[in-house]
Design an enzyme around this catalytic site. Structure first.
Site, PDB file in Angstrom:
ATOM      1  CG  HIS A 130      -1.754  -1.292   1.290  1.00  0.00           C
ATOM      2  ND1 HIS A 130      -2.462  -1.654   2.401  1.00  0.00           N
ATOM      3  CD2 HIS A 130      -1.957  -2.281   0.387  1.00  0.00           C
ATOM      4  CE1 HIS A 130      -3.069  -2.821   2.185  1.00  0.00           C
ATOM      5  NE2 HIS A 130      -2.770  -3.219   0.973  1.00  0.00           N
TER       6      HIS A 130
HETATM    7  C1  LIG Z   1       0.161  -9.382  -1.580  1.00  0.00           C
HETATM    8  C2  LIG Z   1      -0.699  -8.195  -1.847  1.00  0.00           C
HETATM    9  C3  LIG Z   1      -1.914  -8.043  -1.177  1.00  0.00           C
HETATM   10  C4  LIG Z   1      -2.726  -6.938  -1.417  1.00  0.00           C
HETATM   11  N1  LIG Z   1      -3.915  -6.862  -0.783  1.00  0.00           N
HETATM   12  C5  LIG Z   1      -4.725  -5.813  -0.989  1.00  0.00           C
HETATM   13  C6  LIG Z   1      -5.993  -5.733  -0.359  1.00  0.00           C
HETATM   14  O1  LIG Z   1      -6.412  -6.643   0.345  1.00  0.00           O
HETATM   15  N2  LIG Z   1      -6.751  -4.633  -0.557  1.00  0.00           N
HETATM   16  C7  LIG Z   1      -6.332  -3.610  -1.356  1.00  0.00           C
HETATM   17  O2  LIG Z   1      -7.051  -2.631  -1.466  1.00  0.00           O
HETATM   18  N3  LIG Z   1      -5.145  -3.675  -2.002  1.00  0.00           N
HETATM   19  C8  LIG Z   1      -4.333  -4.758  -1.842  1.00  0.00           C
HETATM   20  N4  LIG Z   1      -3.137  -4.835  -2.503  1.00  0.00           N
HETATM   21  C9  LIG Z   1      -2.759  -3.718  -3.396  1.00  0.00           C
HETATM   22  C10 LIG Z   1      -3.394  -3.840  -4.772  1.00  0.00           C
HETATM   23  O3  LIG Z   1      -2.927  -4.978  -5.415  1.00  0.00           O
HETATM   24  C11 LIG Z   1      -3.035  -2.598  -5.582  1.00  0.00           C
HETATM   25  O4  LIG Z   1      -3.529  -1.467  -4.896  1.00  0.00           O
HETATM   26  C12 LIG Z   1      -3.636  -2.549  -6.987  1.00  0.00           C
HETATM   27  O5  LIG Z   1      -3.362  -3.688  -7.724  1.00  0.00           O
HETATM   28  C13 LIG Z   1      -3.101  -1.306  -7.691  1.00  0.00           C
HETATM   29  O6  LIG Z   1      -3.650  -1.162  -8.974  1.00  0.00           O
HETATM   30  P1  LIG Z   1      -2.798  -0.408 -10.085  1.00  0.00           P
HETATM   31  O7  LIG Z   1      -3.583  -0.460 -11.327  1.00  0.00           O
HETATM   32  O8  LIG Z   1      -2.351   0.895  -9.562  1.00  0.00           O
HETATM   33  O9  LIG Z   1      -1.462  -1.308 -10.202  1.00  0.00           O
HETATM   34  P2  LIG Z   1      -1.345  -2.861 -10.670  1.00  0.00           P
HETATM   35  O10 LIG Z   1      -2.651  -3.554 -10.518  1.00  0.00           O
HETATM   36  O11 LIG Z   1      -0.182  -3.432  -9.960  1.00  0.00           O
HETATM   37  O12 LIG Z   1      -0.995  -2.725 -12.190  1.00  0.00           O
HETATM   38  C14 LIG Z   1       0.155  -2.045 -12.651  1.00  0.00           C
HETATM   39  C15 LIG Z   1       0.675  -2.739 -13.906  1.00  0.00           C
HETATM   40  O13 LIG Z   1       1.591  -1.880 -14.572  1.00  0.00           O
HETATM   41  C16 LIG Z   1       2.675  -2.641 -15.071  1.00  0.00           C
HETATM   42  N5  LIG Z   1       3.814  -1.733 -15.281  1.00  0.00           N
HETATM   43  C17 LIG Z   1       4.578  -1.115 -14.340  1.00  0.00           C
HETATM   44  N6  LIG Z   1       5.509  -0.345 -14.913  1.00  0.00           N
HETATM   45  C18 LIG Z   1       5.338  -0.458 -16.239  1.00  0.00           C
HETATM   46  C19 LIG Z   1       6.008   0.103 -17.368  1.00  0.00           C
HETATM   47  N7  LIG Z   1       7.026   0.951 -17.218  1.00  0.00           N
HETATM   48  N8  LIG Z   1       5.587  -0.254 -18.616  1.00  0.00           N
HETATM   49  C20 LIG Z   1       4.546  -1.118 -18.790  1.00  0.00           C
HETATM   50  N9  LIG Z   1       3.889  -1.682 -17.752  1.00  0.00           N
HETATM   51  C21 LIG Z   1       4.273  -1.342 -16.497  1.00  0.00           C
HETATM   52  C22 LIG Z   1       2.887  -3.674 -13.992  1.00  0.00           C
HETATM   53  O14 LIG Z   1       3.617  -4.789 -14.495  1.00  0.00           O
HETATM   54  C23 LIG Z   1       1.452  -4.002 -13.585  1.00  0.00           C
HETATM   55  O15 LIG Z   1       0.937  -5.072 -14.340  1.00  0.00           O
HETATM   56  C24 LIG Z   1      -2.308  -5.936  -2.314  1.00  0.00           C
HETATM   57  C25 LIG Z   1      -1.100  -6.079  -2.998  1.00  0.00           C
HETATM   58  C26 LIG Z   1      -0.305  -7.199  -2.780  1.00  0.00           C
HETATM   59  C27 LIG Z   1       0.961  -7.352  -3.540  1.00  0.00           C
END
Ligand SMILES: Cc1cc2nc3c(=O)[nH]c(=O)nc-3n(C[C@H](O)[C@H](O)[C@H](O)COP(=O)(O)OP(=O)(O)OC[C@H]3O[C@@H](n4cnc5c(N)ncnc54)[C@H](O)[C@@H]3O)c2cc1C
Ligand code: SF4
Lengths: 590, 233
Positions: free
Chosen positions: A519
């Site tokens: 987080h």
């Molecule tokens: C073990 C674990 C448990 C969690 N539990 C919770 C929970 O219970 N509740 C909660 O609210 N949140 C939880 N989270 C957090 C949650 O997973 C994230 O908040 C959420 O996935 C964020 O969404 P996002 O779209 O910002 O990033 P993501 O879903 O991570 O997506 C980002 C994507 O961008 C890609 N990327 C990064 N840089 C580049 C680049 N330069 N070029 C191309 N692609 C790129 C990455 O590979 C990834 O696929 C948890 C996370 C983990 C790891």
């Protein structure tokens, strides 16, 4: 230098996790030509999370099979302005995702909405307690949106993700059995709560007896079969105990794959490429817009320029900020002068927990879900007299467990030897006899907690790693110590044979080794003042109006909850501003 | 067998689990990592560890999770095989770790692993140094000491009292972590032979489907473990 330039797209999306999938799906409905670039592998439930391979604790839970590989992408960490930052060489404290679905594949699914006062925290503190209660260096801000404005978009996310839960406040009417302290909602959760495991029941009973208000934790593990607004289907959760850190084999955990991507992939105007890592957002000569992105295509070894009218940064909070810094979009933050915005107000999550062991209780800990359990919000941010208690913040408190995986989750009472005959005996005696009560709390933003580019360490492309400067502060430690007292009262009422405490205490410093949470928030925060925020209240860059930055990097400080509910809601909020306003007449919306 | 409280009948439960198992794809063995039936420890040919290193790992595992008392020891679970295979593979080579310099191995441990050595190299460098320390302080190399002296030596190693350079300071924690991993990981990784460690603590392995079990109070789950290759114990 690009070895190739591809035909222009209307929209390019960087990263295909939760926020990238949401934006892709919403904008695809207007017929725009959209390309998503994902740095990691393509991933689907079959074959990537299928039974039984998904149940390999070593591969996924311990060796982080689905997560970011520091060899390819990492950052450096220091605790203060004078320390030398060192690389986060292998994963520990936080586990960013990699590959289609992002961390949305291997999250727990605890899915919350911020409290009404959390959106306007600075104003609330000033109005209710006076600005002088804020300690020196604290830098909290309002989000620039209100709970009422966000409600339809939070609701939309919960309907797409199929959240299981019990509302506590529907249109101002308090609902028995829900969270009475939550922000007003327009309707109940789309699915009823998950079943409770016994430890959660014990916690809830004990909390009720003390006069608190337990309710089921809102969960992205489906309690029933469900079809969402995109026609995507979830199956009922199996309580498999291999949830967080793993992909769900059962189509039960809400993820970009299960809730959005198959519907999105059917749209002819949407395309995505995997193993394509965006290196830089390219700016037009006048610096007021972006022209597209340059990416490294791992499949061919090419460096490609992809022109686009709109660039959506959906790469996860830390990578969002890194990309802005590398691309020179927005002024980098300087903690000494306090000027600049990119990297400002990085914050984390303050968590703690109490372990309870009972000789005569058998919990079958392997029967577990990533996000079930019973919580109380009696000590949430809106319920605490900050002036009296001497801190700003709050926590939700939960009795729950997520599994009984023996390498990671075998939990022994204090005083157990770490190896030898005593360890082995204790493993047999106590496995399955343990429950825990955890606090999940806010973390404020501070002048000297921020992100910038590291002066020394480089990534595999020769770009500077990002540098995190972060440590725990007395305000937040006082908050968690307060929760410890409240939790121990509940725990003792259950009369455990043994009890342990794991909370940050005076003198605690940030430790990158034990897992704490993924987080990571702030660094490209939203707001209404371009001097203190990198993006406006629609998540549009103040500097380049066709660059929009999603994710928890927008949070001006961390809420007491997990971030994905609000960042999902914000993604829908931004999508609406793009669709209804910006795309018709591209310009700064503020 | 008696019926379980709060359940229609155990037969009903078994039927239920067969029915839901039928909905799952067939258990295909995890490809690359599946082992052919491994030879017993004394016939195993290490892939990474040299003979003296192997002797050390055997002896150390036997003290970290000893064989006497309740439950299997690391030796019965063939943990040394697991460790050898881990060190020969991606983990030993730190394949996914960021291993660019400059390195500051003596940094505050809270800043995380900062040694230039891979885990496999840490074992390689630290074992002879620790053996030499054992010879100096206890009169023989580790593997040749009495169990009591071995425990004392491991305690000194754990406390950081044997004079390892900062580059190797994580040796004990790696060794202990890897030993516990080998004890509890799926048998396809080389340890936890016949799922003995899972049977001992009551972990059902890769069963992973317990919808009827949420909410049951103080009833021990009756079924033994299943491994990734579909075998039961
Ligand atoms: C073990 C674990 C448990 C969690 N539990 C919770 C929970 O219970 N509740 C909660 O609210 N949140 C939880 N989270 C957090 C949650 O997973 C994230 O908040 C959420 O996935 C964020 O969404 P996002 O779209 O910002 O990033 P993501 O879903 O991570 O997506 C980002 C994507 O961008 C890609 N990327 C990064 N840089 C580049 C680049 N330069 N070029 C191309 N692609 C790129 C990455 O590979 C990834 O696929 C948890 C996370 C983990 C790891
Ligand atoms: S606990 Fe439920 S949602 Fe989580 S991985 Fe298992 S079946 Fe899927």
């Amino acid at each position: 230098m690009a070895t190739r330039t591809d035909p222009k797209k209307d929209v390019v999306i960087i990263g295909l996790g939760w926020t990238g999938s949401i934006l892709g799906m919403e904008l695809a409905q207007d017929g725009l030509e959209i390309l998503a670039l994902e740095r990691g592998a393509d991933r689907n439930t079959v074959p990537d999370f299928q039974y039984p391979d998904a149940f390999d604790e070593l591969k996924y839970g311990i060796r982080y099979g689905l997560m970011q590989k520091p060899a390819q992408s990492t950052l450096t960490v220091r605790r203060n302005l004078t320390e030398t930052a060192l690389p986060y060489r292998h994963l520990g404290a936080f586990l960013p995702g990699d590959g289609v679905g992002g961390a949305g594949v291997h999250w727990n699914g605890q899915s919350w909405r911020p409290l009404e006062v959390e959106y306007r925290l600075k104003s609330y503190v000033e109005e209710a307690f006076g600005a002088n209660i804020m300690p020196e260096g604290m830098q909290i801000q309002d989000w620039g949106v209100t709970a009422a404005e966000m409600e339809p978009f939070m609701n939309k996310f919960e309907r797409v993700a199929g959240i299981s839960g019990k509302a506590g406040n529907i249109k101002g009417q308090i609902q028995e059995g829900g969270n009475p302290f939550e922000a007003e909602r327009s309707e109940d959760y789309p699915l009823p709560p998950l079943k409770n495991t016994w430890d959660s029941e014990l916690f809830a009973d004990a909390a009720s007896k003390l006069g608190y208000h337990p309710f089921p934790r809102p969960s992205a593990n489906a309690s029933r079969a469900y079809v969402n607004d995109y026609g995507m289907q979830l199956g009922p959760c199996n309580y498999c105990g291999f949830c967080e850190r793993f992909g769900c084999n059962n189509y039960s955990k809400s993820s970009p794959q299960v809730c959005i991507l198959d519907a999105l992939k059917r749209k002819p105007n949407f395309a995505y490429k995997t193993r394509c890592e965006v290196l830089k957002i390219e700016k037009a000569q006048d610096g007021k817009t972006a022209t597209g992105v340059t990416y490294f295509d791992e499949n061919s070894g090419d460096t490609v320029f992809q022109p686009a009218d709109v660039v959506l940064v959906c790469a996860f909070s830390l990578h969002n900020v890194h990309l802005l810094l590398l691309s020179g979009i927005g002024q980098p933050y300087d903690p000494v002068s306090g000027e600049g915005v990119v990297g400002r107000n990085y914050a984390y999550q303050m968590t703690g927990g109490t372990g309870l062991w009972f000789k005569d209780k058998v919990f079958n800990p392997f029967v577990g879900t990533g996000s079930g359990g019973m919580s109380i919000d009696d000590f949430s941010i809106g319920q605490i007299d900050f002036a009296k208690e001497g801190f700003i913040g709050g926590s939700y408190i939960t009795g729950s467990h997520t599994g009984g995986r023996p390498i990671q989750q075998l939990s022994m009472p204090p005083g157990t030897p770490s190896w030898g005959a005593g360890w082995k005996q204790a493993a047999g005696d106590w496995y399955g006899h343990n429950m825990s009560i955890g606090s999940h709390g806010s973390n404020m933003s501070y002048r000297d907690c921020y992100l910038d580019l590291d002066p020394t360490y480089k990534d595999r492309h020769g770009r500077p790693l990002m540098r995190m400067t972060f440590d725990w502060k007395p305000n937040d430690i006082r908050m968690t110590q307060f929760m410890k007292g409240k939790i121990e009262e509940i725990a003792r009422s259950l009369k455990p044979d043994k009890i342990s405490a794991g909370y940050k205490a005076d003198g605690s410093h940030f430790d990158v080794r034990p897992y704490q949470s993924t987080h990571n928030v702030g660094g490209a925060v939203m707001g209404t003042d371009p001097k203190t925020s990198a993006i406006n209240r629609y998540l549009q860059s103040w500097d380049c109006h066709n660059v929009w930055v999603m994710g928890a990097s927008a949070f001006p400080q961390n809420t007491q909850y997990n971030p994905t509910g609000p960042l999902g809601g914000l993604a829908y909020w931004a999508a609406e501003a793009l669709r209804k306003d910006y795309l018709k007449s591209p310009r700064p919306l503020m | 067998m008696t019926d379980l409280p709060g359940r229609p009948s155990r037969r009903g439960f078994l039927k239920g689990s067969v029915a839901s198992a039928a909905l799952l794809p067939l258990a295909v063995p995890a490809q690359a990592e599946t082992l052919p039936d491994l030879p017993p420890l004394d016939q195993y040919k290490p892939q990474y560890l040299t003979a003296p290193e192997w002797a050390f790992v055997m002896a150390a595992c036997a003290r970290l999770i000893p064989s006497d008392g309740n439950g299997p020891g690391a030796i019965e679970c063939r943990v040394p095989v697991f460790i050898d295979r881990q060190l020969a593979g991606a983990f030993g080579k730190a394949e996914t770790w960021y291993m660019e310099g400059p390195f500051e191995p003596a940094a505050d441990p809270r800043l995380g692993y900062q040694s230039p050595l891979t885990p496999a190299e840490v074992y390689r460098k630290a074992i002879p140094l620790f053996d030499a320390w054992c010879a100096d302080h206890h009169g023989a190399g580790f593997a040749k000491l009495t169990a009591e002296k071995q425990d004392a030596a491991l305690t000194s190693l754990q406390k950081g009292e044997v004079g390892l350079a900062p580059e190797q300071r994580d040796f004990f924690s790696l060794l202990l972590q890897n030993t516990k991993e080998g004890y509890f990981a799926d048998p396809s990784h080389g340890g936890n032979y016949k799922m003995q460690a899972w049977v001992y603590i009551g972990f059902p392995g890769a069963r992973g489907a317990f919808p009827e079990w949420a909410g049951r109070e103080n009833v021990k789950y009756p079924l033994g473990p299943v491994a990734l290759d579909g075998k039961r114990a």
